[in-house]
Design a protein around this motif. Sequence first.
Motif, PDB file in Angstrom:
ATOM      1  N   LEU B  77     -66.711  47.364 -10.072  1.00  0.00           N
ATOM      2  CA  LEU B  77     -65.998  46.889  -8.879  1.00  0.00           C
ATOM      3  C   LEU B  77     -66.551  45.552  -8.401  1.00  0.00           C
ATOM      4  CD1 LEU B  77     -63.977  47.672  -6.504  1.00  0.00           C
ATOM      5  CD2 LEU B  77     -66.033  48.387  -5.302  1.00  0.00           C
ATOM      6  N   VAL B  78     -67.893  45.466  -8.333  1.00  0.00           N
ATOM      7  CA  VAL B  78     -68.515  44.212  -7.882  1.00  0.00           C
ATOM      8  C   VAL B  78     -68.169  43.074  -8.848  1.00  0.00           C
ATOM      9  CG1 VAL B  78     -70.715  43.051  -7.469  1.00  0.00           C
ATOM     10  CG2 VAL B  78     -70.367  45.390  -6.645  1.00  0.00           C
ATOM     11  N   LEU B  79     -68.272  43.349 -10.154  1.00  0.00           N
ATOM     12  CA  LEU B  79     -67.945  42.331 -11.161  1.00  0.00           C
ATOM     13  C   LEU B  79     -66.500  41.869 -11.034  1.00  0.00           C
ATOM     14  CD1 LEU B  79     -69.569  43.614 -14.505  1.00  0.00           C
ATOM     15  CD2 LEU B  79     -70.435  41.886 -12.948  1.00  0.00           C
ATOM     16  N   VAL B  80     -65.587  42.836 -10.912  1.00  0.00           N
ATOM     17  CA  VAL B  80     -64.161  42.474 -10.946  1.00  0.00           C
ATOM     18  C   VAL B  80     -63.744  41.767  -9.659  1.00  0.00           C
ATOM     19  CG1 VAL B  80     -63.037  44.554 -10.022  1.00  0.00           C
ATOM     20  CG2 VAL B  80     -61.944  43.267 -11.856  1.00  0.00           C
ATOM     21  N   VAL B  81     -64.296  42.178  -8.526  1.00  0.00           N
ATOM     22  CA  VAL B  81     -63.933  41.499  -7.279  1.00  0.00           C
ATOM     23  C   VAL B  81     -64.456  40.066  -7.312  1.00  0.00           C
ATOM     24  CG1 VAL B  81     -64.300  41.435  -4.775  1.00  0.00           C
ATOM     25  CG2 VAL B  81     -63.677  43.576  -5.881  1.00  0.00           C
ATOM     26  N   PHE B  82     -65.703  39.879  -7.764  1.00  0.00           N
ATOM     27  CA  PHE B  82     -66.241  38.515  -7.873  1.00  0.00           C
ATOM     28  C   PHE B  82     -65.373  37.674  -8.807  1.00  0.00           C
ATOM     29  CE2 PHE B  82     -68.679  35.219  -9.964  1.00  0.00           C
ATOM     30  CZ  PHE B  82     -69.242  34.559  -8.892  1.00  0.00           C
ATOM     31  N   HIS B  83     -65.171  38.180 -10.036  1.00  0.00           N
ATOM     32  CA  HIS B  83     -64.478  37.405 -11.063  1.00  0.00           C
ATOM     33  C   HIS B  83     -63.033  37.084 -10.656  1.00  0.00           C
ATOM     34  CE1 HIS B  83     -64.269  36.059 -15.326  1.00  0.00           C
ATOM     35  NE2 HIS B  83     -62.997  36.341 -15.197  1.00  0.00           N
ATOM     36  N   SER B  84     -62.310  38.070 -10.135  1.00  0.00           N
ATOM     37  CA  SER B  84     -60.893  37.830  -9.828  1.00  0.00           C
ATOM     38  C   SER B  84     -60.736  36.940  -8.597  1.00  0.00           C
ATOM     39  CB  SER B  84     -60.136  39.154  -9.666  1.00  0.00           C
ATOM     40  OG  SER B  84     -60.618  39.866  -8.556  1.00  0.00           O
ATOM     41  N   PHE B  85     -61.588  37.129  -7.597  1.00  0.00           N
ATOM     42  CA  PHE B  85     -61.432  36.304  -6.394  1.00  0.00           C
ATOM     43  C   PHE B  85     -61.901  34.869  -6.628  1.00  0.00           C
ATOM     44  CE2 PHE B  85     -59.730  38.742  -2.859  1.00  0.00           C
ATOM     45  CZ  PHE B  85     -59.602  39.971  -3.473  1.00  0.00           C
ATOM     46  N   VAL B  86     -62.945  34.684  -7.404  1.00  0.00           N
ATOM     47  CA  VAL B  86     -63.360  33.316  -7.725  1.00  0.00           C
ATOM     48  C   VAL B  86     -62.296  32.653  -8.616  1.00  0.00           C
ATOM     49  CG1 VAL B  86     -65.094  31.901  -8.895  1.00  0.00           C
ATOM     50  CG2 VAL B  86     -65.813  33.741  -7.386  1.00  0.00           C
ATOM     51  N   GLY B  87     -61.669  33.447  -9.491  1.00  0.00           N
ATOM     52  CA  GLY B  87     -60.582  32.925 -10.322  1.00  0.00           C
ATOM     53  C   GLY B  87     -59.413  32.435  -9.481  1.00  0.00           C
ATOM     54  N   VAL B  88     -59.025  33.227  -8.489  1.00  0.00           N
ATOM     55  CA  VAL B  88     -57.913  32.818  -7.618  1.00  0.00           C
ATOM     56  C   VAL B  88     -58.329  31.601  -6.786  1.00  0.00           C
ATOM     57  CG1 VAL B  88     -56.442  33.531  -5.688  1.00  0.00           C
ATOM     58  CG2 VAL B  88     -56.812  35.078  -7.590  1.00  0.00           C
ATOM     59  N   ARG B  89     -59.598  31.516  -6.430  1.00  0.00           N
ATOM     60  CA  ARG B  89     -60.100  30.328  -5.714  1.00  0.00           C
ATOM     61  C   ARG B  89     -59.902  29.066  -6.573  1.00  0.00           C
ATOM     62  NH1 ARG B  89     -65.244  28.118  -6.520  1.00  0.00           N
ATOM     63  NH2 ARG B  89     -65.995  26.724  -4.892  1.00  0.00           N
ATOM     64  N   THR B  90     -60.191  29.192  -7.872  1.00  0.00           N
ATOM     65  CA  THR B  90     -59.972  28.068  -8.786  1.00  0.00           C
ATOM     66  C   THR B  90     -58.504  27.639  -8.780  1.00  0.00           C
ATOM     67  OG1 THR B  90     -61.755  28.861 -10.179  1.00  0.00           O
ATOM     68  CG2 THR B  90     -60.226  27.311 -11.174  1.00  0.00           C
ATOM     69  N   VAL B  91     -57.612  28.639  -8.812  1.00  0.00           N
ATOM     70  CA  VAL B  91     -56.176  28.336  -8.799  1.00  0.00           C
ATOM     71  C   VAL B  91     -55.810  27.621  -7.491  1.00  0.00           C
ATOM     72  CG1 VAL B  91     -53.858  29.340  -8.842  1.00  0.00           C
ATOM     73  CG2 VAL B  91     -55.640  30.278 -10.317  1.00  0.00           C
ATOM     74  N   LEU B  92     -56.323  28.135  -6.357  1.00  0.00           N
ATOM     75  CA  LEU B  92     -56.050  27.491  -5.064  1.00  0.00           C
ATOM     76  C   LEU B  92     -56.536  26.046  -5.061  1.00  0.00           C
ATOM     77  CD1 LEU B  92     -56.939  30.225  -2.392  1.00  0.00           C
ATOM     78  CD2 LEU B  92     -54.676  29.331  -2.954  1.00  0.00           C
ATOM     79  N   GLN B  93     -57.736  25.825  -5.611  1.00  0.00           N
ATOM     80  CA  GLN B  93     -58.301  24.472  -5.640  1.00  0.00           C
ATOM     81  C   GLN B  93     -57.439  23.528  -6.472  1.00  0.00           C
ATOM     82  OE1 GLN B  93     -62.227  25.456  -6.986  1.00  0.00           O
ATOM     83  NE2 GLN B  93     -63.102  25.226  -4.950  1.00  0.00           N
ATOM     84  N   ASP B  94     -56.729  24.104  -7.466  1.00  0.00           N
ATOM     85  CA  ASP B  94     -55.881  23.265  -8.308  1.00  0.00           C
ATOM     86  C   ASP B  94     -54.584  22.866  -7.610  1.00  0.00           C
ATOM     87  OD1 ASP B  94     -57.618  23.158 -10.351  1.00  0.00           O
ATOM     88  OD2 ASP B  94     -56.564  24.532 -11.689  1.00  0.00           O
ATOM     89  N   VAL B  96     -53.772  23.514  -3.972  1.00  0.00           N
ATOM     90  CA  VAL B  96     -53.771  23.316  -2.527  1.00  0.00           C
ATOM     91  C   VAL B  96     -54.951  22.430  -2.154  1.00  0.00           C
ATOM     92  CG1 VAL B  96     -53.605  24.462  -0.289  1.00  0.00           C
ATOM     93  CG2 VAL B  96     -52.930  25.696  -2.342  1.00  0.00           C
ATOM     94  N   GLY B  97     -54.731  21.555  -1.191  1.00  0.00           N
ATOM     95  CA  GLY B  97     -55.817  20.667  -0.790  1.00  0.00           C
ATOM     96  C   GLY B  97     -56.032  20.679   0.711  1.00  0.00           C
ATOM     97  N   GLY B  98     -57.007  19.928   1.139  1.00  0.00           N
ATOM     98  CA  GLY B  98     -57.244  19.703   2.562  1.00  0.00           C
ATOM     99  C   GLY B  98     -57.630  20.941   3.332  1.00  0.00           C
ATOM    100  N   ARG B  99     -57.176  20.953   4.607  1.00  0.00           N
ATOM    101  CA  ARG B  99     -57.572  22.031   5.499  1.00  0.00           C
ATOM    102  C   ARG B  99     -56.961  23.368   5.097  1.00  0.00           C
ATOM    103  NH1 ARG B  99     -57.458  20.341  11.677  1.00  0.00           N
ATOM    104  NH2 ARG B  99     -58.973  18.854  10.855  1.00  0.00           N
ATOM    105  N   ILE B 100     -55.738  23.334   4.522  1.00  0.00           N
ATOM    106  CA  ILE B 100     -55.077  24.588   4.110  1.00  0.00           C
ATOM    107  C   ILE B 100     -55.929  25.283   3.054  1.00  0.00           C
ATOM    108  CG2 ILE B 100     -52.932  25.597   3.233  1.00  0.00           C
ATOM    109  CD1 ILE B 100     -51.508  23.008   4.030  1.00  0.00           C
ATOM    110  N   ARG B 101     -56.512  24.473   2.144  1.00  0.00           N
ATOM    111  CA  ARG B 101     -57.356  25.055   1.096  1.00  0.00           C
ATOM    112  C   ARG B 101     -58.558  25.762   1.719  1.00  0.00           C
ATOM    113  NH1 ARG B 101     -60.777  21.507  -3.161  1.00  0.00           N
ATOM    114  NH2 ARG B 101     -58.763  20.980  -4.071  1.00  0.00           N
ATOM    115  N   VAL B 102     -59.203  25.102   2.678  1.00  0.00           N
ATOM    116  CA  VAL B 102     -60.376  25.689   3.332  1.00  0.00           C
ATOM    117  C   VAL B 102     -60.022  27.027   3.971  1.00  0.00           C
ATOM    118  CG1 VAL B 102     -62.124  25.349   5.120  1.00  0.00           C
ATOM    119  CG2 VAL B 102     -61.377  23.409   3.716  1.00  0.00           C
ATOM    120  N   VAL B 103     -58.860  27.041   4.669  1.00  0.00           N
ATOM    121  CA  VAL B 103     -58.422  28.265   5.356  1.00  0.00           C
ATOM    122  C   VAL B 103     -58.106  29.358   4.338  1.00  0.00           C
ATOM    123  CG1 VAL B 103     -56.619  29.262   6.818  1.00  0.00           C
ATOM    124  CG2 VAL B 103     -57.550  27.003   7.357  1.00  0.00           C
ATOM    125  N   LEU B 104     -57.344  28.999   3.288  1.00  0.00           N
ATOM    126  CA  LEU B 104     -56.942  30.004   2.295  1.00  0.00           C
ATOM    127  C   LEU B 104     -58.153  30.570   1.542  1.00  0.00           C
ATOM    128  CD1 LEU B 104     -53.611  28.609   0.753  1.00  0.00           C
ATOM    129  CD2 LEU B 104     -53.915  30.466   2.401  1.00  0.00           C
TER     130      LEU B 104
END
Lengths: 132, 131
Positions: B77-94, B96-104
């Motif tokens: 559970l710890v592995l998958v939550v870390f890996h999947s949420f950091v993965g989605v963060r990478t997608v967001l960084q690609d 979305v930018g600016g303040r919306i990115r920080v909030v999301l």
Amino acid sequence: MVRLPRPDQSALLKLTYRGGEGMLAWAFHRISGIAIWAFILLHVLDIWLSQVNSALYDDLLTIYASPAGRVGETLLGAALLYHALNGLRIILMDFWPRLTLYHKQIWFVSWIVFVAVGLPVAYVILKPIWGG
Amino acid sequence: MARLYSPVGRPKPAGTDRTELAIWYLMRLTGLGLFVFALSHFLITHVLSDPANQTSEWIATHRWANDLWRWVDSSMLVLVVFHSFVGVRTVLQDYVGGRIRVVLVAILALVGVVLAGLGIWAVLSAAGPMP
């Protein structure tokens, strides 16, 4: 009247994808990753539900076990297997950069493993639909 | 000469940002862990057995009756939550930018922590406390 420029390609050519293997591998990795993330949200919540409201979880289980649920289960397994195999390919190339010269070949091998492992797994999961 | 980085993987962060470098390594480490954990989990729960038979009662009294499985499931559970949420963060960084990115990204991190908490709480509360 506004004249639109004539399309310089046939409709068929426009439908063909020209990004190459590396781009496709990346796109599939991203799509499967987001799909798995969405399922993880559902899955952790449903397992939490199993301990909080067991009757509701068991109702949910009948949806998972329905024919549509089994198709979804198969797609989840496919996303997971692709993401795992391509992830391994990425790790290999990250730590042994010379392997990037063969990234297409490694992708091809990962598809062979995908089909060889995935088809029997899909058969086992889908079998109860036709009463196997 | 081979390229320094794979054409599909995220380039290894260069420079002085040690957090991003740690995340880059951790994505690969958790990925390897999940290759073993998540694939065996899928094999055991979906191929060798059928989720249709894994009712709430079965999970609490059989699967988690064994403390080893509760450790395995908590770790996964710890592995998958870390890996999947950091993965989605990478997608967001690609995308979305600016303040919306920080909030999301902040919302994403919060959801990830809450989700991990709920999951671990479910494993711990089932069939008595973990050793």
